[in-house]
Write a protein that holds these residues in place. Structure first.
Motif, PDB file in Angstrom:
ATOM      1  N   ILE A 114       0.744  -1.204  -0.155  1.00 42.77           N
ATOM      2  CA  ILE A 114      -0.080  -0.078   0.093  1.00 42.77           C
ATOM      3  C   ILE A 114       0.778   1.393  -0.103  1.00 42.77           C
ATOM      4  N   GLY A 115       0.385   2.449  -0.350  1.00 40.73           N
ATOM      5  CA  GLY A 115       1.147   3.585  -0.238  1.00 40.73           C
ATOM      6  C   GLY A 115       0.562   4.581   0.796  1.00 40.73           C
ATOM      7  N   TYR A 116       1.142   5.865   1.015  1.00 40.53           N
ATOM      8  CA  TYR A 116       0.537   6.805   1.723  1.00 40.53           C
ATOM      9  C   TYR A 116       0.585   8.031   0.934  1.00 40.53           C
ATOM     10  N   ASP A 117       0.044   9.165   1.519  1.00 35.15           N
ATOM     11  CA  ASP A 117      -0.155  10.400   0.741  1.00 35.15           C
ATOM     12  C   ASP A 117       1.115  11.512   1.239  1.00 35.15           C
ATOM     13  N   PRO A 118       2.050  11.640   0.319  1.00 33.73           N
ATOM     14  CA  PRO A 118       3.102  12.734   0.856  1.00 33.73           C
ATOM     15  C   PRO A 118       3.063  13.982   0.979  1.00 33.73           C
ATOM     16  N   ASN A 119       1.407  14.271   0.451  1.00 34.33           N
ATOM     17  CA  ASN A 119       1.062  15.807   0.579  1.00 34.33           C
ATOM     18  C   ASN A 119       0.477  16.083   1.714  1.00 34.33           C
ATOM     19  N   ILE A 120       0.168  14.820   2.623  1.00 31.36           N
ATOM     20  CA  ILE A 120      -0.519  15.081   4.066  1.00 31.36           C
ATOM     21  C   ILE A 120       0.575  14.908   4.870  1.00 31.36           C
ATOM     22  N   TYR A 121       1.390  13.644   4.832  1.00 31.36           N
ATOM     23  CA  TYR A 121       2.160  13.119   5.751  1.00 31.36           C
ATOM     24  C   TYR A 121       3.596  13.487   5.434  1.00 31.36           C
ATOM     25  N   LYS A 122       4.116  14.657   5.643  1.00 30.12           N
ATOM     26  CA  LYS A 122       5.302  15.434   5.325  1.00 30.12           C
ATOM     27  C   LYS A 122       5.909  16.248   6.613  1.00 30.12           C
ATOM     28  N   PRO A 123       6.879  16.489   6.864  1.00 36.23           N
ATOM     29  CA  PRO A 123       7.533  17.113   7.789  1.00 36.23           C
ATOM     30  C   PRO A 123       7.026  18.679   8.059  1.00 36.23           C
ATOM     31  N   GLU A 124       6.734  19.340   7.037  1.00 35.59           N
ATOM     32  CA  GLU A 124       6.393  20.744   6.974  1.00 35.59           C
ATOM     33  C   GLU A 124       4.722  20.775   7.564  1.00 35.59           C
ATOM     34  N   GLY A 125       4.474  21.598   8.412  1.00 36.83           N
ATOM     35  CA  GLY A 125       2.899  21.972   8.743  1.00 36.83           C
ATOM     36  C   GLY A 125       2.743  21.975  10.252  1.00 36.83           C
ATOM     37  N   GLU A 126       1.636  22.086  10.759  1.00 35.95           N
ATOM     38  CA  GLU A 126       1.358  22.113  12.036  1.00 35.95           C
ATOM     39  C   GLU A 126       1.890  21.169  12.756  1.00 35.95           C
ATOM     40  N   ALA A 127       2.231  21.289  13.981  1.00 35.45           N
ATOM     41  CA  ALA A 127       2.766  20.157  14.886  1.00 35.45           C
ATOM     42  C   ALA A 127       1.868  20.288  16.151  1.00 35.45           C
ATOM     43  N   LYS A 128       1.102  19.383  16.493  1.00 38.79           N
ATOM     44  CA  LYS A 128       0.269  19.324  17.931  1.00 38.79           C
ATOM     45  C   LYS A 128       0.872  19.473  18.999  1.00 38.79           C
ATOM     46  N   ASN A 129       0.173  19.965  20.051  1.00 40.81           N
ATOM     47  CA  ASN A 129       1.065  19.684  21.147  1.00 40.81           C
ATOM     48  C   ASN A 129       0.612  18.402  22.016  1.00 40.81           C
ATOM     49  N   ILE A 130       1.390  17.575  21.895  1.00 40.02           N
ATOM     50  CA  ILE A 130       0.931  16.145  22.186  1.00 40.02           C
ATOM     51  C   ILE A 130       1.877  15.376  22.988  1.00 40.02           C
ATOM     52  N   GLU A 131       1.642  14.399  23.589  1.00 41.99           N
ATOM     53  CA  GLU A 131       2.810  13.558  24.371  1.00 41.99           C
ATOM     54  C   GLU A 131       4.042  13.256  23.451  1.00 41.99           C
ATOM     55  N   PRO A 132       4.996  13.108  23.810  1.00 39.21           N
ATOM     56  CA  PRO A 132       6.207  12.789  23.098  1.00 39.21           C
ATOM     57  C   PRO A 132       6.380  11.359  22.715  1.00 39.21           C
ATOM     58  N   ILE A 133       5.548  10.337  23.200  1.00 45.37           N
ATOM     59  CA  ILE A 133       5.565   9.249  22.876  1.00 45.37           C
ATOM     60  C   ILE A 133       4.065   8.777  22.288  1.00 45.37           C
ATOM     61  N   VAL A 134       3.775   8.259  21.164  1.00 44.05           N
ATOM     62  CA  VAL A 134       2.450   8.072  20.777  1.00 44.05           C
ATOM     63  C   VAL A 134       2.598   6.764  20.103  1.00 44.05           C
ATOM     64  N   PHE A 135       1.314   6.276  20.365  1.00 47.40           N
ATOM     65  CA  PHE A 135       0.824   4.864  19.304  1.00 47.40           C
ATOM     66  C   PHE A 135      -0.509   4.965  19.046  1.00 47.40           C
ATOM     67  N   PHE A 136      -0.707   5.091  17.606  1.00 46.21           N
ATOM     68  CA  PHE A 136      -1.989   5.354  16.880  1.00 46.21           C
ATOM     69  C   PHE A 136      -2.639   3.968  16.450  1.00 46.21           C
ATOM     70  N   GLY A 137      -3.447   3.230  16.981  1.00 46.87           N
ATOM     71  CA  GLY A 137      -4.365   2.047  16.344  1.00 46.87           C
ATOM     72  C   GLY A 137      -5.540   1.718  17.422  1.00 46.87           C
ATOM     73  N   ASN A 138      -6.398   1.060  16.951  1.00 45.94           N
ATOM     74  CA  ASN A 138      -7.351   0.425  17.653  1.00 45.94           C
ATOM     75  C   ASN A 138      -7.389  -0.704  18.071  1.00 45.94           C
ATOM     76  N   SER A 139      -8.312  -0.877  19.266  1.00 43.48           N
ATOM     77  CA  SER A 139      -8.301  -2.189  20.013  1.00 43.48           C
ATOM     78  C   SER A 139      -9.515  -2.899  19.816  1.00 43.48           C
ATOM     79  N   TYR A 140      -9.426  -4.203  19.467  1.00 41.00           N
ATOM     80  CA  TYR A 140     -10.846  -4.933  19.437  1.00 41.00           C
ATOM     81  C   TYR A 140     -10.685  -6.141  20.385  1.00 41.00           C
TER      82      TYR A 140
END
Length: 315
Positions: free
Chosen positions: A130-156
């Motif tokens: 599969i691919g990803y969108d480099p126009n969205i997932y890129k270093p430039e842009g807003e950075a959220k004030n968020i925890e320094p360590i993150v995991f994105f994923g659902n639990s089933y």
């Protein structure tokens, strides 16, 4: 060589026009492009009509459930001269029987276990990432004030997939050790900080605000990761700590593009190492090199190019 005409029957299409990067990739890599959604209640008759009128060279289908496309529809595609590929990025415990009933030219998967299973049945199969969108997932842009360590994923729940219980243990353990510094983003958790499932730009902004992003999929099989891995690397600011899976070394060099780990203790040690200010330059460098590699090899444009390579080699 003349670019092929492509009909896309899939999840990533939109009646309002070309709005996502997978669509744009197929447009850019074809001489002409048409599409129809798998969610269209008339998808079989609609796809047959397009096939009869358009006469595509390649029909790329994203069929992930039975009773969406009929075998007779696929036969019509082939009688009209199309090379038919069905692809799924989904993974289950084994290839479902209904896939074998579709008389496609090639069944493609984003893992090698399923490719080998289909080939052992004497049918054509291919690995397609599969691919990803480099126009969205890129270093430039807003950075959220968020925890320094993150995991994105659902639990089933702990028993839905082979790695489900492990992911719950991982998150529970990290939440207790790195209290206030570790954020879980997804549905189904009782310890979640929220989720960004409905907005890719929000998700990318969150990755840009973190220092460390963890990748751990529900299956640990050859050459398989969810697209979370490519989104993290593409964003290029948080270092990716990826759960090891078979043959990950063929695509990513440990300590260059990301760091991989096998146990929760190894993950904990890597987190502590990259939270240390003394190792900040190394962390930033690895995140940047991961971004460069992802943009070069793992975008939706790369995926569309690989679809065409499958057609060229296997038609």
């Amino acid at each position: 060589m003349t670019k092929p005409k492509i009909l896309h029957i899939g999840l990533c299409v939109n009646p309002s026009g070309i709005v996502n990067d997978m669509q744009r990739a197929f447009v850019n890599n074809s001489s002409e492009y048409r599409e129809i959604s798998t969610g269209d209640p008339q998808v079989n008759s609609g796809a047959c009509r397009i096939s009869n009128e358009f006469k595509p060279d390649i029909i790329f289908m994203q069929i992930q459930a039975e009773r969406i496309i009929a075998p007779s529809t696929v036969e019509l595609f082939k009688n009209n001269g199309a090379f038919v590929i069905n692809w799924t990025g989904d993974v289950r415990d084994s290839v479902p029987n209904w896939m074998y009933s579709l008389p496609v030219d090639v069944t493609a998967f984003s893992n090698l276990r399923d490719v080998k299973e289909v080939q052992e049945r004497g049918l054509k199969s291919a690995y397609l990432e599969i691919g990803y969108d480099p126009n969205i997932y890129k270093p430039e842009g807003e950075a959220k004030n968020i925890e320094p360590i993150v995991f994105f994923g659902n639990s089933y729940g702990p028993s839905m997939f082979p790695m489900s219980e492990f992911r719950i243990k991982m998150c529970t353990h990290l939440k207790s050790i790195f209290a206030g510094r570790f954020g879980i983003y997804g549905t189904g958790w009782n310890i979640s900080s929220g989720n960004f499932n409905s907005s890719q730009p929000e998700e990318a902004s969150a990755y840009r605000g973190a220092k460390i992003a963890i990748n751990c999929s529900h299956y640990e099989i050859e050459k398989y990761s969810s697209d979370r891995l490519f989104r993290i690397l593409g964003t290029g600011t948080a270092i990716c700590l990826a759960k090891w899976y078979p043959r990950i070394e063929e695509d990513f060099e440990d300590g260059v593009h990301l760091r991989y780990w096998k146990t929760i203790d190894e993950l904990k040690d890597l987190i502590n190492y990259y939270l240390d200010p003394a190792n900040e330059q190394e962390r930033v460098s690895i995140a940047l090199q991961g971004h460069i590699l992802a943009k070069e090899k793992f975008t939706f444009n790369n995926m569309a190019e690989n679809v065409i390579k499958i057609w060229e080699v296997m038609k």
